[in-house]
Design a protein around this motif. Structure first.
Motif, PDB file in Angstrom:
ATOM      1  N   UNK A 107       0.831  -1.206   0.000  1.00 56.61           N
ATOM      2  CA  UNK A 107       0.000   0.000   0.000  1.00 56.61           C
ATOM      3  C   UNK A 107       0.865   1.255   0.000  1.00 56.61           C
ATOM      4  N   UNK A 108       1.932   1.237   0.800  1.00 50.92           N
ATOM      5  CA  UNK A 108       2.831   2.391   0.868  1.00 50.92           C
ATOM      6  C   UNK A 108       3.551   2.630  -0.463  1.00 50.92           C
ATOM      7  N   UNK A 109       3.728   1.581  -1.249  1.00 50.33           N
ATOM      8  CA  UNK A 109       4.378   1.707  -2.556  1.00 50.33           C
ATOM      9  C   UNK A 109       3.410   2.125  -3.661  1.00 50.33           C
ATOM     10  N   UNK A 110       2.145   2.309  -3.316  1.00 48.52           N
ATOM     11  CA  UNK A 110       1.190   2.822  -4.281  1.00 48.52           C
ATOM     12  C   UNK A 110       0.354   1.789  -4.992  1.00 48.52           C
ATOM     13  N   UNK A 111       0.389   0.531  -4.528  1.00 51.30           N
ATOM     14  CA  UNK A 111      -0.426  -0.516  -5.148  1.00 51.30           C
ATOM     15  C   UNK A 111      -1.812  -0.559  -4.504  1.00 51.30           C
ATOM     16  N   UNK A 112      -2.830  -0.765  -5.308  1.00 49.62           N
ATOM     17  CA  UNK A 112      -4.168  -0.968  -4.767  1.00 49.62           C
ATOM     18  C   UNK A 112      -4.207  -2.317  -4.046  1.00 49.62           C
ATOM     19  N   UNK A 113      -4.728  -2.331  -2.854  1.00 45.54           N
ATOM     20  CA  UNK A 113      -4.863  -3.564  -2.096  1.00 45.54           C
ATOM     21  C   UNK A 113      -6.290  -4.086  -2.262  1.00 45.54           C
ATOM     22  N   UNK A 114      -6.406  -5.349  -2.648  1.00 43.93           N
ATOM     23  CA  UNK A 114      -7.703  -5.965  -2.857  1.00 43.93           C
ATOM     24  C   UNK A 114      -7.756  -7.282  -2.093  1.00 43.93           C
TER      25      UNK A 114
END
Length: 325
Positions: free
Chosen positions: A200-207
């Motif tokens: 999440x901190x790296x900018x990826x959407x978490x699903x």
């Protein structure tokens, strides 16, 4: 007709065609996760005395089905209102107020008042929103109890990481044994929360994709908050039944395809069960991007996570470049 089918039909009918932009990183979630106080609605009480009695004696188990749509799509969100973990008595013919807050907003937007149907459900029109992450609150008029959910609007190519929950983030595979009584206090695999937060901190959407019945989402969100897991998009079984193994694989495959068609670029997926492996393969996700923990780690050419997430976190997750690189 299932909730998912209903939402699919409504989205197809109401979709507005807007020329999409392309993006790699996930919309900022700061606003959606740090909203101001929700305005207090006037206290009108319940429409029916039986529902007032229900509210007085039983704990609310309301929930909202999170929604993820591609840029330019009209979003509709389903809410389900009932009381008691075991009893699950539907709240029928009562009024619910719906509010939305998130990306680019300075205050809550009131979306209107809806009345629950005979299944305790409402379907709220959220509109055609800009790319972003939004929190939705649905508040019961009669007793001010509420349910929380999230709308995520993504541009094509948005990078995401997907996690199963039971046996993947938790030590216990509640999904496998069909016994969910311990989910409120479930232990997490070591470094599982850190792994999710790092993405999440790296900018990826978490699903999160789970076969848990929808009526467990209240406990699921509480567990995730307790473990400091990012509250992004969670999809649970909308029909409320306990799936067979065959049903689970098909359900997960269908929703993975839904996410991909909606614009997500699933760069990595995590699971622990043979149904996860099957669903990821059927959705076209490469084995090199499929990470499996537990007894099946490494099966069918997947990437093994041995023991817990500590080694994986330090050697695979931390070196992963940011989503926009």
């Amino acid at each position: 007709m299932t909730v998912r089918t209903t939402l699919t039909i409504l989205m197809l009918v109401l979709t507005s065609h807007v020329a999409p932009a392309f993006a790699a990183s996930c919309p900022d979630s700061t606003a959606a996760n740090q909203p101001p106080a929700v305005p207090i609605t006037d206290d009108q009480g319940f429409n029916h005395w039986g529902n007032a009695w229900l509210s007085a004696w039983y704990e609310p188990y309301h929930m909202v089905h999170d929604v993820l749509v591609g840029e330019g799509e009209f979003a509709i969100m389903a809410g389900k209102f009932d009381y008691d973990l075991t009893f699950h008595k539907d709240l029928e013919d009562e009024d619910v107020h719906v509010f939305l807050y998130g990306t680019g907003m300075t205050d809550w937007e009131y979306l209107g008042e809806y009345r629950t149907d005979s299944d305790g459900k409402i379907y709220a029109a959220l509109g055609n929103r800009p790319v972003g992450h939004y929190q939705v609150r649905m508040i019961v008029e009669g007793d001010k109890t509420e349910a929380q959910g999230f709308l995520t609007v993504v541009a094509p190519g948005t990078k995401a990481v997907l996690f199963d929950i039971d046996g993947t983030l938790t030590l216990n595979d509640f999904e496998a044994v069909k016994d969910y009584l311990g989910i409120r206090t479930a232990r997490a695999h070591a470094f599982a929360p850190e792994t999710v937060r790092a993405y999440a901190d790296k900018g990826y959407c978490i699903t999160y994709l789970t076969a848990r019945p929808y009526w467990l989402m209240k406990d699921t969100r509480e567990w995730m908050t307790h473990r400091s897991l990012p509250l992004w998009h969670i999809h649970s079984n909308p029909d409320g039944e306990l799936f067979t193994k065959k049903d689970t694989a098909q359900y997960k495959t269908d929703y993975l395809n839904w996410l991909i068609d909606g614009g997500l670029n699933l760069i990595r997926v995590y699971g622990n069960a043979d149904t996860d492996i099957e669903a990821y393969e059927r959705a076209g996700i490469a084995k090199q991007d499929t990470y499996i923990i537990g007894e099946l780690a490494g099966d069918d050419n997947t990437q093994p996570i041995v023991g817990d997430y500590s080694h994986h976190y330090s050697t695979i997750v931390l070196p992963t470049p940011d989503a926009d690189e």
